[in-house]
Design an enzyme around this catalytic site. Structure first.
Site, PDB file in Angstrom:
ATOM      1  N   ASP A   1       0.391 -14.632 -13.249  1.00  0.00           N
ATOM      2  CA  ASP A   1       0.593 -16.018 -12.799  1.00  0.00           C
ATOM      3  C   ASP A   1      -0.220 -16.304 -11.533  1.00  0.00           C
ATOM      4  O   ASP A   1      -0.515 -15.393 -10.757  1.00  0.00           O
ATOM      5  CB  ASP A   1       2.095 -16.235 -12.536  1.00  0.00           C
TER       6      ASP A   1
ATOM      7  N   ASN B   1      -3.160 -18.429 -11.474  1.00  0.00           N
ATOM      8  CA  ASN B   1      -4.569 -18.802 -11.667  1.00  0.00           C
ATOM      9  C   ASN B   1      -4.849 -20.230 -11.175  1.00  0.00           C
ATOM     10  O   ASN B   1      -5.894 -20.495 -10.560  1.00  0.00           O
ATOM     11  CB  ASN B   1      -4.944 -18.751 -13.155  1.00  0.00           C
TER      12      ASN B   1
ATOM     13  N   HIS C   1      -8.486 -19.494 -14.385  1.00  0.00           N
ATOM     14  CA  HIS C   1      -8.220 -18.702 -15.597  1.00  0.00           C
ATOM     15  C   HIS C   1      -9.391 -17.754 -15.886  1.00  0.00           C
ATOM     16  O   HIS C   1      -9.195 -16.621 -16.293  1.00  0.00           O
ATOM     17  CB  HIS C   1      -7.978 -19.616 -16.796  1.00  0.00           C
TER      18      HIS C   1
ATOM     19  N   LEU D   1      -4.717   3.618 -24.958  1.00  0.00           N
ATOM     20  CA  LEU D   1      -3.848   2.587 -24.367  1.00  0.00           C
ATOM     21  C   LEU D   1      -3.618   1.521 -25.424  1.00  0.00           C
ATOM     22  O   LEU D   1      -4.544   1.153 -26.141  1.00  0.00           O
ATOM     23  CB  LEU D   1      -4.551   1.931 -23.161  1.00  0.00           C
TER      24      LEU D   1
END
Ligand code: IPE
Ligand code: IPE
Ligand code: MG
Length: 248
Positions: free
Chosen positions: A28, A30, A45, A139
């Site tokens: 959060d 951006n 973004h 991952l």
């Protein structure tokens, strides 16, 4: 971009606890990052994608098993259309441009969220990325896109109700295990650690079911500014926590 190695000298100094195997991030801030620079929100973004690339490398270096990121919520449709278009374009760009590198680095990609509302181009990109990387095991990067925890729980409930109506499941058989099998995250571990950047202390409909016993770490740092050291700090904070899961 080169890999960023965690600072081993600091790593075990004060932290004795176990490493999280599943880390989830609410990326959060951006918009605020862009606003502070008198730039349009999409500029923030864009910068957020750079921060994400770095954190994926950190997660690999730390041997994190699953990194789940919140990229677009079911409530983010409330934003202006041009911002929504920009976020969709960024997802496409990220999957297209980074797929080869992610695959080379052993990253398995999964997209979690409602498929309704996504156009065919995005859907086929998602399918391609998931298919191409499905056997990677360094991952797992779970991208929550068009994701909402309540929507996920509702969809699972509807699927179970349909099976009850058809006689496939009995009401008494609906337990936690059965319920979990109907979630997007079926078969995957719950997040050990959830990090939220940019100061807000809420989940905003992220992993409502799976966060039952997650450790939460909040930081003021805006997502585009979130660096390796911030990731390390969150991990170190996690390692200090005593998890009891209702026991003593
Ligand atoms: C997070 O940044 C990214 C998404 C929600 C897609 P925001 O866009 O929410 O940034 P702020 O909270 O307005 O600063
Ligand atoms: C949560 O951030 C969603 C994502 C990070 C994708 P928001 O910015 O949408 O959350 P609220 O509106 O501040 O709760
Ligand atoms: Mg926000």
């Amino acid at each position: 971009m080169g890999r960023i190695e965690p600072d081993d000298s600091k790593k075990n100094e004060t932290c004795e606890g176990e490493m999280p195997s599943h880390v989830a991030i609410i990326m959060d801030g951006n918009g605020r990052w862009a606003k502070a620079r008198h730039m349009p929100r999409i500029f923030g973004h864009n910068a957020g994608v750079e921060a994400l690339r770095n954190i994926v490398h950190c997660a690999i270096n730390y041997n994190i098993e699953i990194l789940t990121i919140y990229a677009f919520s079911t409530e983010n449709w409330r934003r202006p259309q041009d911002e929504i278009d920009g976020l969709f374009a960024l997802l496409k760009q990220f999957v297209r441009n980074d797929l080869t590198t992610l695959h080379k680095n052993g990253v398995r990609i999964r997209i979690q969220g409602r498929r309704e509302g996504l156009n065919n181009e995005i859907l086929s990109l998602i399918d391609e990325a998931e298919e191409k990387t499905k056997n990677n095991n360094k991952l797992t990067l779970v991208i929550c896109f068009n994701y909402g925890g309540q929507a996920e729980i509702l969809d699972a409930t509807k699927a179970i109700a349909t099976k009850v109506l058809s006689g496939e499941i009995k009401v008494d058989e609906i337990d936690i295990e059965t319920f979990e099998k109907h979630l997007n995250s079926a078969g995957w571990s719950h997040p050990d650690l959830i990090i939220r950047t940019a100061g807000e202390q809420r989940l905003s409909n992220f992993l409502m079911w799976q966060s039952a016993y997650s450790e939460l770490v909040f930081t003021q740092v805006l997502w585009p500014d979130f660096e390796t050291k911030d990731f390390e700090m969150a991990i170190n904070e996690f390692k200090k926590r005593k998890r009891r899961f209702g026991g003593i």
